[in-house]
Scaffold this motif. Structure first.
Motif, PDB file in Angstrom:
ATOM      1  N   ARG A 128       0.834  -1.142  -0.084  1.00  0.00           N
ATOM      2  CA  ARG A 128      -0.059   0.085   0.178  1.00  0.00           C
ATOM      3  C   ARG A 128       0.617   1.408   0.084  1.00  0.00           C
ATOM      4  O   ARG A 128       0.412   2.208  -0.611  1.00  0.00           O
ATOM      5  N   GLN A 129       2.036   1.291   0.331  1.00  0.00           N
ATOM      6  CA  GLN A 129       2.742   2.273   0.678  1.00  0.00           C
ATOM      7  C   GLN A 129       3.677   2.596  -0.321  1.00  0.00           C
ATOM      8  O   GLN A 129       4.264   4.117  -0.578  1.00  0.00           O
ATOM      9  N   ARG A 130       4.126   1.612  -0.964  1.00  0.00           N
ATOM     10  CA  ARG A 130       5.220   1.743  -1.903  1.00  0.00           C
ATOM     11  C   ARG A 130       4.776   1.801  -3.393  1.00  0.00           C
ATOM     12  O   ARG A 130       3.667   1.333  -3.594  1.00  0.00           O
ATOM     13  N   SER A 131       5.534   2.162  -4.238  1.00  0.00           N
ATOM     14  CA  SER A 131       5.299   2.212  -5.844  1.00  0.00           C
ATOM     15  C   SER A 131       5.490   0.753  -6.024  1.00  0.00           C
ATOM     16  O   SER A 131       6.620   0.390  -5.973  1.00  0.00           O
ATOM     17  N   PHE A 132       4.588   0.052  -6.745  1.00  0.00           N
ATOM     18  CA  PHE A 132       4.898  -1.398  -7.177  1.00  0.00           C
ATOM     19  C   PHE A 132       5.737  -1.393  -8.258  1.00  0.00           C
ATOM     20  O   PHE A 132       6.618  -2.307  -8.021  1.00  0.00           O
ATOM     21  N   SER A 133       5.912  -0.311  -9.120  1.00  0.00           N
ATOM     22  CA  SER A 133       6.631  -0.494 -10.198  1.00  0.00           C
ATOM     23  C   SER A 133       8.271  -0.322  -9.554  1.00  0.00           C
ATOM     24  O   SER A 133       8.938  -0.782 -10.260  1.00  0.00           O
ATOM     25  N   ASP A 134       8.469   0.363  -8.605  1.00  0.00           N
ATOM     26  CA  ASP A 134       9.696   0.385  -7.800  1.00  0.00           C
ATOM     27  C   ASP A 134      10.273  -0.784  -6.916  1.00  0.00           C
ATOM     28  O   ASP A 134      11.414  -0.750  -6.604  1.00  0.00           O
ATOM     29  N   MET A 135       9.175  -1.764  -6.848  1.00  0.00           N
ATOM     30  CA  MET A 135       9.843  -2.918  -6.264  1.00  0.00           C
ATOM     31  C   MET A 135      10.683  -3.701  -6.911  1.00  0.00           C
ATOM     32  O   MET A 135      10.523  -3.942  -8.267  1.00  0.00           O
ATOM     33  N   SER A 136      11.569  -4.584  -6.186  1.00  0.00           N
ATOM     34  CA  SER A 136      12.429  -5.607  -7.040  1.00  0.00           C
ATOM     35  C   SER A 136      11.231  -6.880  -7.213  1.00  0.00           C
ATOM     36  O   SER A 136      10.427  -7.142  -6.595  1.00  0.00           O
ATOM     37  N   HIS A 137      12.086  -7.911  -8.098  1.00  0.00           N
ATOM     38  CA  HIS A 137      11.094  -8.845  -8.537  1.00  0.00           C
ATOM     39  C   HIS A 137      10.971  -9.595  -7.143  1.00  0.00           C
ATOM     40  O   HIS A 137       9.693 -10.190  -6.942  1.00  0.00           O
ATOM     41  N   VAL A 157      17.415 -13.159  -9.665  1.00  0.00           N
ATOM     42  CA  VAL A 157      16.462 -12.299 -10.330  1.00  0.00           C
ATOM     43  C   VAL A 157      16.361 -10.883 -10.496  1.00  0.00           C
ATOM     44  O   VAL A 157      16.273 -10.058 -11.294  1.00  0.00           O
ATOM     45  N   ASP A 158      16.690 -10.511  -8.887  1.00  0.00           N
ATOM     46  CA  ASP A 158      16.478  -9.014  -8.752  1.00  0.00           C
ATOM     47  C   ASP A 158      17.948  -8.451  -9.406  1.00  0.00           C
ATOM     48  O   ASP A 158      17.774  -7.163 -10.178  1.00  0.00           O
ATOM     49  N   THR A 159      18.922  -9.096  -9.648  1.00  0.00           N
ATOM     50  CA  THR A 159      20.140  -8.437 -10.397  1.00  0.00           C
ATOM     51  C   THR A 159      20.323  -9.073 -11.745  1.00  0.00           C
ATOM     52  O   THR A 159      21.271  -8.530 -12.299  1.00  0.00           O
ATOM     53  N   GLU A 160      19.106  -9.584 -12.265  1.00  0.00           N
ATOM     54  CA  GLU A 160      19.165  -9.927 -13.816  1.00  0.00           C
ATOM     55  C   GLU A 160      20.023 -11.035 -14.050  1.00  0.00           C
ATOM     56  O   GLU A 160      20.190 -11.098 -15.166  1.00  0.00           O
ATOM     57  N   GLU A 161      20.754 -11.774 -13.302  1.00  0.00           N
ATOM     58  CA  GLU A 161      21.407 -12.857 -13.514  1.00  0.00           C
ATOM     59  C   GLU A 161      20.662 -13.846 -14.112  1.00  0.00           C
ATOM     60  O   GLU A 161      21.178 -15.028 -14.630  1.00  0.00           O
ATOM     61  N   ALA A 182      16.799 -14.386 -15.874  1.00  0.00           N
ATOM     62  CA  ALA A 182      15.554 -13.722 -16.378  1.00  0.00           C
ATOM     63  C   ALA A 182      14.612 -14.129 -15.739  1.00  0.00           C
ATOM     64  O   ALA A 182      14.295 -15.315 -15.095  1.00  0.00           O
ATOM     65  N   PHE A 183      13.446 -13.362 -15.794  1.00  0.00           N
ATOM     66  CA  PHE A 183      12.243 -13.406 -15.043  1.00  0.00           C
ATOM     67  C   PHE A 183      11.303 -14.759 -15.529  1.00  0.00           C
ATOM     68  O   PHE A 183      10.949 -15.705 -14.829  1.00  0.00           O
ATOM     69  N   LEU A 184      11.383 -14.984 -16.862  1.00  0.00           N
ATOM     70  CA  LEU A 184      10.630 -16.080 -17.466  1.00  0.00           C
ATOM     71  C   LEU A 184      11.701 -17.513 -17.052  1.00  0.00           C
ATOM     72  O   LEU A 184      10.945 -18.522 -16.802  1.00  0.00           O
ATOM     73  N   ALA A 185      12.960 -17.434 -17.022  1.00  0.00           N
ATOM     74  CA  ALA A 185      13.604 -18.473 -16.561  1.00  0.00           C
ATOM     75  C   ALA A 185      13.336 -18.831 -15.129  1.00  0.00           C
ATOM     76  O   ALA A 185      13.440 -20.093 -14.732  1.00  0.00           O
ATOM     77  N   ALA A 186      13.331 -17.776 -14.295  1.00  0.00           N
ATOM     78  CA  ALA A 186      13.028 -18.052 -12.962  1.00  0.00           C
ATOM     79  C   ALA A 186      11.685 -18.800 -12.691  1.00  0.00           C
ATOM     80  O   ALA A 186      11.570 -19.740 -11.947  1.00  0.00           O
ATOM     81  N   TYR A 187      10.777 -18.453 -13.503  1.00  0.00           N
ATOM     82  CA  TYR A 187       9.619 -18.996 -13.607  1.00  0.00           C
ATOM     83  C   TYR A 187       9.541 -20.657 -13.899  1.00  0.00           C
ATOM     84  O   TYR A 187       9.140 -21.456 -13.096  1.00  0.00           O
ATOM     85  N   ASP A 188      10.336 -20.881 -14.954  1.00  0.00           N
ATOM     86  CA  ASP A 188      10.652 -22.377 -15.209  1.00  0.00           C
ATOM     87  C   ASP A 188      11.302 -23.012 -13.997  1.00  0.00           C
ATOM     88  O   ASP A 188      11.052 -24.186 -13.496  1.00  0.00           O
TER      89      ASP A 188
END
Length: 339
Positions: free
Chosen positions: A127-136, A219-223, A225-231
């Motif tokens: 509620r207090q943070r911008s969702f777009s500013d959060m890490s994965h 995933v946060d440091t982009e080592e 990828a998001f879709l790779a993390a999903y798998d």
């Protein structure tokens, strides 16, 4: 010298809260009131998943505190062993200390389960943070906790409504509170609307919340990828996840989309051994394993009607086919023996 006890001061704020009286370490606050408490008496939430503000964001908060003070009270959990743990306000406390303050306004909550406390931590951050500013990892953790809360009934829904009132005491209408989660939309669709995400993206975030910290931090440091993390999240054995993380650390292996898909496939087929993990990471294995599941065969309606009547049930047909095949293979074996 004994640490001064927090002093209570009355404010007409959040009358819907029923704040219990902390025993021995703090005076009783007036219902709907706020305490002033020394920061030295507050502890951070264990394994806090949300990063403290840095850079310009932190500078802006420090400047705001210097000019206006802490506008939104810090929410504390008074535990059974007498500790005061921060549920909401880690950044406010940090900024206030940098601004030279030694105490701030707090609301104290008691009689919470650990699950309730986690819900307050995640919900207030959403509620207090911008969702777009959060890490994965922060998004995944928040959405997973929020999704579970939306599926619950009774006390958890009351707690969500309470949090909403804490953060937006004048903005919540009677017909639009988190205490009424029976929306026409499904939970994930509702979450997607709230945070500008598709239902599919919400589902993926909820899945990657199952990754252990050493993997989701990559995933946060982009080592990873998001879709790779999903798998990769489909490898639900935490020991296997830890092995992958350890090998990435010790041998500098990378997990790309192809390797993540292989991990997913090998785990689903029960073939993700310790050796397979190394072979996938090193690039030795590049193909998905063959499925061990039996093949599905469809029999044409014309064949069924040739041997069976419309009155026979699927179970009767299945049993007859089973007996016929058993007899067929028995005869085949006898012919092999005779030859």
């Amino acid at each position: 010298m004994a640490t001064p006890k927090p002093k209570a001061r009355f404010m007409d704020f959040q009358e819907m809260l029923s704040i219990d009286t902390p025993q021995d370490t703090a005076p009783a606050p007036v219902q709907g009131g706020i305490l002033e408490m020394d920061f030295s008496q507050m502890e951070s939430f264990p394994n806090h998943r949300f990063k403290l503000y840095e850079g310009q964001q932190l500078d802006d908060m420090v400047e705001s505190v210097c000019q206006f003070g802490i506008l939104l009270p810090i929410i504390l959990w008074h535990t059974e062993d007498g500790r005061y743990i921060i549920l909401s306000g880690h950044n406010r406390k940090n900024a206030a200390q940098l601004a030279g303050l030694t105490q701030g306004p707090v609301i104290i909550r008691e009689n919470l389960t650990h699950e309730d406390a986690v819900l307050i931590v995640t919900e207030t951050n959403l509620r207090q943070r911008s969702f777009s500013d959060m890490s994965h990892s922060e998004r995944a953790y928040c959405l997973a906790q929020h999704y579970e809360a939306m599926k619950c009934q009774g006390k958890r829904n009351d707690l969500l409504a309470e949090i909403e009132m804490l953060l937006n005491p004048h903005d919540t209408s009677e017909n639009e509170t988190l205490a009424e989660p029976q929306h026409k939309l499904k939970s994930r669709e509702k979450l997607g609307q709230d945070y500008g995400l598709s239902r599919d993206k919400v589902a993926k975030y909820i899945r990657i919340s199952n990754l252990i910290d050493p993997l989701i931090s990559r995933v946060d440091t982009e080592e990873i990828a998001f879709l790779a993390a999903y798998d990769l999240s489909f490898v639900e054995d935490t020991a296997k996840q830890q092995q992958i993380a350890d090998l990435m650390e010790s041998d500098s292996y990378k997990v790309d989309m192809k390797k993540a898909e292989l991990f997913h496939s090998y785990y689903e087929t029960g073939k993700l051994t310790d050796t397979a993990v190394v072979q996938i990471l090193s690039g030795e294995k590049t193909r998905k394993p063959k499925s061990s599941k039996p093949q599905s065969v469809k029999i044409k309606p014309a064949v069924i009607s040739k041997y069976f009547t419309p009155q026979q049930t699927p179970k009767e047909i299945e049993e007859t086919i089973d007996k016929a095949l058993a007899l067929y293979f028995e005869q085949q074996n006898q012919e092999v023996v005779m030859t």
